[in-house]
Design a protein around this motif. Structure first.
Motif, PDB file in Angstrom:
ATOM      1  N   ALA A  29       0.817  -1.220   0.000  1.00  0.00           N
ATOM      2  CA  ALA A  29       0.000   0.000   0.000  1.00  0.00           C
ATOM      3  C   ALA A  29       0.847   1.264   0.000  1.00  0.00           C
ATOM      4  CB  ALA A  29      -0.910  -0.001   1.229  1.00  0.00           C
ATOM      5  N   VAL A  30       2.169   1.080  -0.072  1.00  0.00           N
ATOM      6  CA  VAL A  30       3.036   2.202   0.272  1.00  0.00           C
ATOM      7  C   VAL A  30       2.986   3.323  -0.762  1.00  0.00           C
ATOM      8  CG1 VAL A  30       5.383   1.980  -0.666  1.00  0.00           C
ATOM      9  CG2 VAL A  30       5.033   2.291   1.770  1.00  0.00           C
ATOM     10  N   LEU A  31       2.764   2.961  -2.038  1.00  0.00           N
ATOM     11  CA  LEU A  31       2.706   4.029  -3.037  1.00  0.00           C
ATOM     12  C   LEU A  31       1.478   4.901  -2.819  1.00  0.00           C
ATOM     13  CD1 LEU A  31       4.040   2.374  -6.300  1.00  0.00           C
ATOM     14  CD2 LEU A  31       5.180   4.002  -4.808  1.00  0.00           C
ATOM     15  N   HIS A  32       0.525   4.386  -2.024  1.00  0.00           N
ATOM     16  CA  HIS A  32      -0.640   5.193  -1.667  1.00  0.00           C
ATOM     17  C   HIS A  32      -0.509   5.693  -0.236  1.00  0.00           C
ATOM     18  CE1 HIS A  32      -2.267   3.693  -5.366  1.00  0.00           C
ATOM     19  NE2 HIS A  32      -2.004   2.468  -4.957  1.00  0.00           N
ATOM     20  N   GLY A  33       0.690   5.658   0.307  1.00  0.00           N
ATOM     21  CA  GLY A  33       0.905   6.247   1.630  1.00  0.00           C
ATOM     22  C   GLY A  33       1.136   5.251   2.741  1.00  0.00           C
ATOM     23  N   GLY A  34       0.708   4.006   2.559  1.00  0.00           N
ATOM     24  CA  GLY A  34       0.888   3.041   3.638  1.00  0.00           C
ATOM     25  C   GLY A  34       0.029   3.398   4.831  1.00  0.00           C
ATOM     26  N   PHE A  35       0.095   2.589   5.886  1.00  0.00           N
ATOM     27  CA  PHE A  35      -0.729   2.898   7.056  1.00  0.00           C
ATOM     28  C   PHE A  35       0.054   2.803   8.358  1.00  0.00           C
ATOM     29  CE2 PHE A  35      -1.322  -1.409   5.518  1.00  0.00           C
ATOM     30  CZ  PHE A  35      -1.072  -2.177   6.638  1.00  0.00           C
ATOM     31  N   LEU A  36       1.363   2.506   8.274  1.00  0.00           N
ATOM     32  CA  LEU A  36       2.143   2.370   9.500  1.00  0.00           C
ATOM     33  C   LEU A  36       3.246   3.417   9.543  1.00  0.00           C
ATOM     34  CD1 LEU A  36       2.709  -1.488   9.581  1.00  0.00           C
ATOM     35  CD2 LEU A  36       1.010  -0.195  10.837  1.00  0.00           C
ATOM     36  N   SER A  37       3.623   3.803  10.764  1.00  0.00           N
ATOM     37  CA  SER A  37       4.783   4.680  10.911  1.00  0.00           C
ATOM     38  C   SER A  37       6.053   3.849  10.745  1.00  0.00           C
ATOM     39  CB  SER A  37       4.766   5.343  12.284  1.00  0.00           C
ATOM     40  OG  SER A  37       5.082   4.378  13.268  1.00  0.00           O
ATOM     41  N   ALA A  38       7.163   4.532  10.444  1.00  0.00           N
ATOM     42  CA  ALA A  38       8.419   3.810  10.240  1.00  0.00           C
ATOM     43  C   ALA A  38       8.824   3.050  11.501  1.00  0.00           C
ATOM     44  CB  ALA A  38       9.516   4.789   9.839  1.00  0.00           C
ATOM     45  N   ASP A  39       8.604   3.664  12.654  1.00  0.00           N
ATOM     46  CA  ASP A  39       8.978   3.000  13.907  1.00  0.00           C
ATOM     47  C   ASP A  39       8.141   1.750  14.150  1.00  0.00           C
ATOM     48  OD1 ASP A  39      11.154   4.176  14.889  1.00  0.00           O
ATOM     49  OD2 ASP A  39      10.132   5.438  16.371  1.00  0.00           O
ATOM     50  N   HIS A  40       6.849   1.853  13.857  1.00  0.00           N
ATOM     51  CA  HIS A  40       5.964   0.702  14.045  1.00  0.00           C
ATOM     52  C   HIS A  40       6.390  -0.430  13.107  1.00  0.00           C
ATOM     53  CE1 HIS A  40       1.533  -0.682  14.719  1.00  0.00           C
ATOM     54  NE2 HIS A  40       2.397  -1.613  15.013  1.00  0.00           N
ATOM     55  N   PHE A  41       6.746  -0.062  11.875  1.00  0.00           N
ATOM     56  CA  PHE A  41       7.234  -1.055  10.918  1.00  0.00           C
ATOM     57  C   PHE A  41       8.505  -1.716  11.462  1.00  0.00           C
ATOM     58  CE2 PHE A  41       9.259  -2.516   6.990  1.00  0.00           C
ATOM     59  CZ  PHE A  41       8.181  -3.108   6.353  1.00  0.00           C
ATOM     60  N   GLY A  42       9.370  -0.889  12.065  1.00  0.00           N
ATOM     61  CA  GLY A  42      10.596  -1.419  12.668  1.00  0.00           C
ATOM     62  C   GLY A  42      10.303  -2.421  13.765  1.00  0.00           C
ATOM     63  N   GLU A  43       9.303  -2.106  14.599  1.00  0.00           N
ATOM     64  CA  GLU A  43       8.912  -3.056  15.642  1.00  0.00           C
ATOM     65  C   GLU A  43       8.417  -4.356  15.022  1.00  0.00           C
ATOM     66  OE1 GLU A  43       6.575  -1.982  19.237  1.00  0.00           O
ATOM     67  OE2 GLU A  43       6.422  -0.077  18.179  1.00  0.00           O
ATOM     68  N   LEU A  44       7.650  -4.218  13.920  1.00  0.00           N
ATOM     69  CA  LEU A  44       7.072  -5.409  13.299  1.00  0.00           C
ATOM     70  C   LEU A  44       8.153  -6.345  12.771  1.00  0.00           C
ATOM     71  CD1 LEU A  44       3.994  -3.976  11.416  1.00  0.00           C
ATOM     72  CD2 LEU A  44       3.969  -5.679  13.224  1.00  0.00           C
ATOM     73  N   MET A  83      12.283  -1.976   4.592  1.00  0.00           N
ATOM     74  CA  MET A  83      11.875  -0.662   4.083  1.00  0.00           C
ATOM     75  C   MET A  83      10.416  -0.386   4.422  1.00  0.00           C
ATOM     76  SD  MET A  83      14.110   1.008   2.106  1.00  0.00           S
ATOM     77  CE  MET A  83      13.567   1.517   0.501  1.00  0.00           C
ATOM     78  N   PRO A  84      10.144   0.618   5.261  1.00  0.00           N
ATOM     79  CA  PRO A  84       8.748   0.951   5.552  1.00  0.00           C
ATOM     80  C   PRO A  84       8.066   1.613   4.356  1.00  0.00           C
ATOM     81  CG  PRO A  84      10.236   2.407   6.753  1.00  0.00           C
ATOM     82  CD  PRO A  84      11.096   1.411   6.047  1.00  0.00           C
ATOM     83  N   SER A  85       8.853   2.199   3.430  1.00  0.00           N
ATOM     84  CA  SER A  85       8.228   2.813   2.259  1.00  0.00           C
ATOM     85  C   SER A  85       9.250   2.859   1.129  1.00  0.00           C
ATOM     86  CB  SER A  85       7.762   4.235   2.583  1.00  0.00           C
ATOM     87  OG  SER A  85       8.873   5.045   2.893  1.00  0.00           O
ATOM     88  N   PHE A  86       8.762   3.068  -0.071  1.00  0.00           N
ATOM     89  CA  PHE A  86       9.672   3.217  -1.204  1.00  0.00           C
ATOM     90  C   PHE A  86       8.991   4.099  -2.226  1.00  0.00           C
ATOM     91  CE2 PHE A  86       7.101  -0.522  -2.042  1.00  0.00           C
ATOM     92  CZ  PHE A  86       6.671  -0.305  -3.340  1.00  0.00           C
ATOM     93  N   SER A  87       9.752   4.598  -3.196  1.00  0.00           N
ATOM     94  CA  SER A  87       9.140   5.501  -4.169  1.00  0.00           C
ATOM     95  C   SER A  87       9.363   5.023  -5.603  1.00  0.00           C
ATOM     96  CB  SER A  87       9.706   6.911  -3.995  1.00  0.00           C
ATOM     97  OG  SER A  87      11.120   6.835  -3.998  1.00  0.00           O
ATOM     98  N   ASP A  88      10.118   3.930  -5.803  1.00  0.00           N
ATOM     99  CA  ASP A  88      10.419   3.475  -7.149  1.00  0.00           C
ATOM    100  C   ASP A  88       9.260   2.640  -7.690  1.00  0.00           C
ATOM    101  OD1 ASP A  88      11.403   2.372  -9.458  1.00  0.00           O
ATOM    102  OD2 ASP A  88      13.413   2.027  -8.637  1.00  0.00           O
ATOM    103  N   PRO A  89       8.556   3.125  -8.706  1.00  0.00           N
ATOM    104  CA  PRO A  89       7.385   2.372  -9.191  1.00  0.00           C
ATOM    105  C   PRO A  89       7.752   1.014  -9.778  1.00  0.00           C
ATOM    106  CG  PRO A  89       7.863   4.262 -10.605  1.00  0.00           C
ATOM    107  CD  PRO A  89       8.768   4.381  -9.423  1.00  0.00           C
ATOM    108  N   ALA A  90       9.032   0.806 -10.134  1.00  0.00           N
ATOM    109  CA  ALA A  90       9.423  -0.494 -10.688  1.00  0.00           C
ATOM    110  C   ALA A  90       9.234  -1.605  -9.662  1.00  0.00           C
ATOM    111  CB  ALA A  90      10.883  -0.451 -11.142  1.00  0.00           C
ATOM    112  N   TYR A  91       9.266  -1.256  -8.365  1.00  0.00           N
ATOM    113  CA  TYR A  91       9.082  -2.274  -7.333  1.00  0.00           C
ATOM    114  C   TYR A  91       7.626  -2.720  -7.223  1.00  0.00           C
ATOM    115  CZ  TYR A  91      13.635  -0.584  -5.516  1.00  0.00           C
ATOM    116  OH  TYR A  91      14.940  -0.205  -5.355  1.00  0.00           O
ATOM    117  N   ALA A  92       6.721  -1.827  -7.601  1.00  0.00           N
ATOM    118  CA  ALA A  92       5.314  -2.002  -7.235  1.00  0.00           C
ATOM    119  C   ALA A  92       4.711  -3.355  -7.620  1.00  0.00           C
ATOM    120  CB  ALA A  92       4.487  -0.854  -7.786  1.00  0.00           C
TER     121      ALA A  92
END
Lengths: 304, 688
Positions: free
Chosen positions: B97-112, B493-502
């Motif tokens: 969901a990250v190209l649409h903003g995702g729903f978790l904070s980076a820290d929360h992702f780190g905990e996960l 990576m909690p988020s990314f911006s490269d559309p090739a990954y999508a």
């Protein structure tokens, strides 16, 4: 290049499409190209051991499934020729691969400057941005690494915070950068272009944004870039202390007061890199207030 | 800081965060915490409502029976797996969901990703292998229990205490964001002053002691308690792999305990082992940690190799091919696995010679591993293969594990590692060996030995669905990660911006949902099978036409395992007896059997260690001292117990065993055609 290797490359190219532009599968320099060749070589040689399993298992399951009345040898438990093949073929493969591993590791040694009189770039990992110092040119840049084409480049890396790993896939791969220590990464670009550099070692909130634009320029363009940088704001110890604080590139832009364009600076202190490395070796503690990556960081001159 | 409550206050829960700032991220965290609280409350309510406390205490928590302890290990692993799989799905969802903003904070992702990795290694994979070894090894070697039944209970208690700390971290405070390896200086107090890294440290240290004790226990059991006549080269392969794993546990657990304790000293007492200043060096941490970390993956995978050896020969109705080869290969892997740890940090800047030596050592492991795979293939050759659930897992293992091996060969090359280290390629590789290797092996083992401890088979059809879902889900989730890694996408990576990954991230996200369904199906299989246990019962004990000793006793196995300790005259002793036509011979005489009495020692140490760990995390020093003191206290109290054993009279043993032998004499065996049908009551008839 062997035929299976070529097939693998074509398949990878098809599946990855435009996304390949940045990685070592479409390299900008000879190191990344050699790394790709080595990857294909290892894959092809290892397939000698893997392919029999991929083909043999479905065949065995089909041929000898119960009810198909295939031949049945319930007490078949040892065969000397088979043992020779089972131990021998993997051993031979490892001998061949071991030889290539040895050769490639020496040939692609990251600390090799890749030629005489390399361009020296000092790299400082910060949370969450990369700072590049060009000591001979008296230039510094943040978030952008510019190198001239066809010239050997030697990066010396450290961090002023936690451990990070600096990677430019299209040119050379990655090496760790650690506080109080210096690692080296040599690279050489064969053609002009751009690539992405990144930190691959998780270091907190801004990790995902810690990207670098790597530009390989013609010697003239590169010289112009350096000249332009020397007209920018000065990076000295005080400016560094503010820049080093936790924050992404946008925060750095605000700190440096550069509204747009690349973040380039005149390096006012040639000993900055040495100072950053040395300050963890003074025989006295470096408190959280003095460590830029720490939440408790307080640059000198600011109230606590 | 309060002297009574340390760093603890009302504002450290995800509930208070969600009230203060109700965004998606905090609501997800509060929801997870609520799930834990509701789950715990429901369990308490259920146990009280059904008056099950007494049975739970007497039959389970205080037992020293290796089979029940093994089952409790597996239950612990499945509970923890439920959490860690859901975390994996949430992480894949975030990236999808990250190209649409995702729903978790980076820290929360780190905990996960930190809890996901920590749980999967220490509280899913480890309890699964230790549980399965507990269940199967004493039965395979003709023993009545492990060598130290009470210490076995203590091991389980310590592992559970570690798992409890990780669960508590979901509700009180936050877990580390430093990954399952907790690399300093990121995890040092300067950079992470909170409680997160402390939760990680104490969970790993406490459970690490438990695992090391398990290693000692299994090694001594296998050395000393084999039935007369069972020489080393007559032991079933699973026992061999268990022996290697046990020895490795003894030598591999101390490094991680030491490195974690050093980190704890840095954080709590101002030491400088791994700090940036005053001579600290994080490279030492990486070095010590991986001295544990690499042998650890072989600790996990060797028992799975053991399961494959049992499954391959049983379900092809053949003698295992290359027994000696497999034993040598197992031992070789165990030894070489201690010489490769540096490949986890080829990129740390050391010289070529070191990298070359460790790179080649890493590739050398592929030789014995390859031999094993070929040996199992040779076992299939000219067999009569029944595609039961364990065989489906074995098929998935064969095809997928060699792909993991291939990527492992790539990663063994420092040159290639410079490119794919710390990327999703690495994540794909270790999931590729741990899921088809360890997890499939353990699930196959659970299917295989389930009837032996519970007395009924698992539903075959549901089991097949589950197995194929695991295989399909694995392919969809993890094969795309290879591509992403080659494209240079870092791990964590909690988020990314490269559309090739999508597109690849989306496929992986869908695959994660399939894996979630696979896990739910696993629980459905267990539930439905328990409901239909009468139809699936195999009281006569040998549902798969087994070859080793454990199949020569009733199902469920009686608490004394063997009415009379068997004398072993051959490898695959039970298969030999059946071929000769004289299995199930009636013993001439029975003797009294001595078994360990129930004891609350393990449960007490579990409570004390949990309290201690929690107190150390929150700096509640008086409680930490109390918890620490209670552990030797419990041992001293235990030392005053004079009556530690109870005797089962020969007459009782004779009654039970004769009744079983009579039932066998009356029953008609089934051929393998009826293996998965109700007619299969656990007596195998010869095929032709």
């Amino acid at each position: 290049m062997s035929r299976p290797a070529l097939c693998i490359l074509i398949v990878l190219g098809l599946v990855a499409g435009p996304g390949l532009a940045d990685g070592f599968l479409t390299p900008l320099g000879s190191i990344a190209a050699d790394q790709r060749t080595h990857l294909i070589r290892v894959t092809a040689i290892t397939m000698i051991a893997v392919a029999p399993v991929l083909i043999g298992v479905p065949w065995l399951l089909w041929r000898y499934r119960r009810g198909r009345k295939g031949p049945y040898r319930p007490h078949f438990e040892f065969s000397v020729p088979l043992e020779f093949v089972m131990w021998g073929v993997p051993t031979l493969i490892i001998i061949v691969l071991g030889y290539w591993l040895w050769k490639a590791t020496i040939q692609l040694d990251p600390s090799d400057p890749r030629g005489p009189d390399p361009l020296q770039v000092q790299v400082v990992g910060l949370d969450w941005k990369w700072l590049f110092l060009y000591p001979r040119e008296h230039v510094a840049s943040v978030g952008t690494l510019v190198i001239p084409v066809d010239k050997p480049v030697q990066l010396q890396l450290t961090t002023d915070t936690v451990m990070q790993s600096f990677m430019v896939s299209a040119l050379a791969g990655q090496i760790y950068a650690m506080p109080g220590m210096v690692t080296r990464l040599g690279m050489r670009a064969d053609r002009t272009g751009t690539a992405t550099g990144e930190n691959t070692q998780f270091n907190g909130e801004g990790f995902a944004d810690q990207k670098v634009q790597v530009a390989v320029l013609s010697p003239k363009d590169w010289q112009d870039w350096m000249d332009a940088a020397r007209a920018g704001p000065v990076l000295d110890a005080q400016a560094y202390a503010r820049l080093a604080r936790r924050g992404n590139l946008a925060d750095a832009r605000k700190t440096l007061g550069i509204a747009d364009g690349p973040l380039r600076l005149r390096l006012g202190d040639d000993g900055l890199f040495r100072h950053i490395v040395q300050r963890y070796h003074q025989g006295q503690g470096v408190s959280a207030a003095q460590q830029p990556g720490a939440p408790g960081y307080r640059p000198q001159g600011e109230g606590s | 800081m309060s002297p009574w409550f340390g760093r603890l206050n009302w504002w450290v829960t995800p509930f208070s965060d969600a009230i203060a700032n109700p965004n998606t991220n905090n609501l997800v965290a509060a929801g997870a915490a609520a799930l834990v609280v509701v789950g715990a409350l429901f369990t308490l309510y259920f146990l009280t409502r059904r008056h099950l406390w007494g049975r739970l205490w007497h039959d389970w928590l205080t037992t020293a029976d290796h089979k029940k302890i093994g089952i409790m290990y597996v239950v612990l692993a499945l509970v923890m797996m439920a959490r860690a799989v859901i975390e994996g799905v949430i992480m894949r969802g975030q990236q999808a969901a990250v190209l649409h903003g995702g729903f978790l904070s980076a820290d929360h992702f780190g905990e996960l990703f930190s809890t996901h990795g920590t749980i999967m290694i220490f509280f899913v994979a480890m309890p699964l292998i230790i549980g399965l070894i507990n269940i199967a090894v004493p039965l395979q070697i003709g023993a009545r229990d492990v060598a130290f039944p009470v210490m076995n209970q203590v091991s389980l208690g310590l592992t559970t205490a570690g798992a409890a700390l990780v669960m508590v971290s979901l509700v009180i405070g936050k877990f580390s964001t430093g990954g399952w390896t907790a690399y300093p200086p990121y995890t040092e107090a300067v950079f992470n002053p909170g409680v997160g890294p402390d939760y990680w440290i104490w969970a790993v240290v406490i459970s690490g002691f438990g695992s090391m004790l398990s290693g000692i226990n299994f090694a001594v059991t296998i050395y000393k308690l084999r039935a007369p006549g069972m020489s080393y080269m007559r032991m079933p392969l699973f026992t061999w792999t268990a022996l290697c794993t046990a020895i490795m546990l003894i030598y591999a657990m101390p490094p991680v305990t030491v490195s974690s304790l050093m980190l704890a000293l840095d954080r709590n007492l101002g030491f400088h082992f791994f700090t940036n200043d005053l001579g600290g060096n994080m490279m030492n941490y990486a070095n010590i940690f991986w001295m544990f970390g690499h042998p650890e993956v072989y600790i996990l995978v060797l028992p799975a190799y053991g399961v494959w050896s049992e499954v391959a020969s049983t379900f092809t109705a053949k003698t295992l091919y290359g027994y000696t080869s497999l034993v040598i290969a197992t031992m070789a892997i165990a030894v070489i696995s201690y010489t490769v740890w540096l490949h986890h940090f080829f990129t740390m800047g050391q010289g070529n010679s070191v990298n070359i030596a460790f790179g080649i050592a890493t590739m050398v492991i592929a030789v014995p591993t390859g031999v094993k795979v070929y040996d199992w293939m040779a076992t299939l050759w000219r067999g009569r293969i029944r595609m039961t659930v364990p065989m489906v897992y074995l098929t998935g293992f064969f095809i997928l594990f060699v792909i993991g091996g291939l990527s492992g060969m790539m990663l063994a090359n420092p040159t290639i590692d410079y490119q794919v280290h710390n990327t999703l390629f690495l994540v794909a590789h270790f999931h590729n060996v741990l899921i088809p290797g360890v997890l499939f092996g353990m699930l196959a083992g659970i299917h295989y030995w389930f009837p032996k401890v519970f007395g009924f088979r698992l539903e075959e059809r549901l089991g097949l669905w589950t197995a194929w879902l695991w295989i399909g889900g694995f392919c969809l989730t993890f094969l795309p990660l290879y591509v992403l890694g080659l494209l240079g996408m870092p791990r964590r990576m909690p988020s990314f911006s490269d559309p090739a990954y999508a597109p690849w991230v989306l496929i992986a996200g869908f695959g994660a949902l399939v894996l979630l369904i696979a896990m739910i199906m696993l629980f459905v299989t267990l539930w439905v099978s328990a409901r239909h246990r009468d139809r699936l019962a195999v009281p006569l004990g040998d549902p798969w036409d087994g070859r080793s000793l454990e199949w020569a006793i009733p199902a469920p196995a009686p608490e004394w395992n063997f009415a009379v300790i068997p004398r072993i005259t051959a490898r695959e002793a039970f298969a030999v007896e059946k071929a000769r036509g004289d299995p199930y011979t009636r013993p001439t005489a029975y003797q009294d059997i001595t078994l360990p009495k129930n004891t609350a020692l393990g449960a007490s140490i579990c409570m004390a260690a949990t309290l201690m760990g929690f107190a150390l995390v929150w700096h509640i020093w008086w409680l930490a001292a109390l918890g620490l003191g209670l552990i030797p206290g419990a041992l001293i109290v235990r030392a005053f117990v004079r009556e530690t054993e109870r005797v089962i009279p020969a007459a009782e043993v004779a009654r039970a065993h004769d009744a079983w032998l009579d039932a066998i004499a009356r029953a008609a065996g089934v051929t393998r055609d009826a293996e998965t049908e109700t007619a299969n009551r656990g007596l195998a008839a010869p095929d032709e």
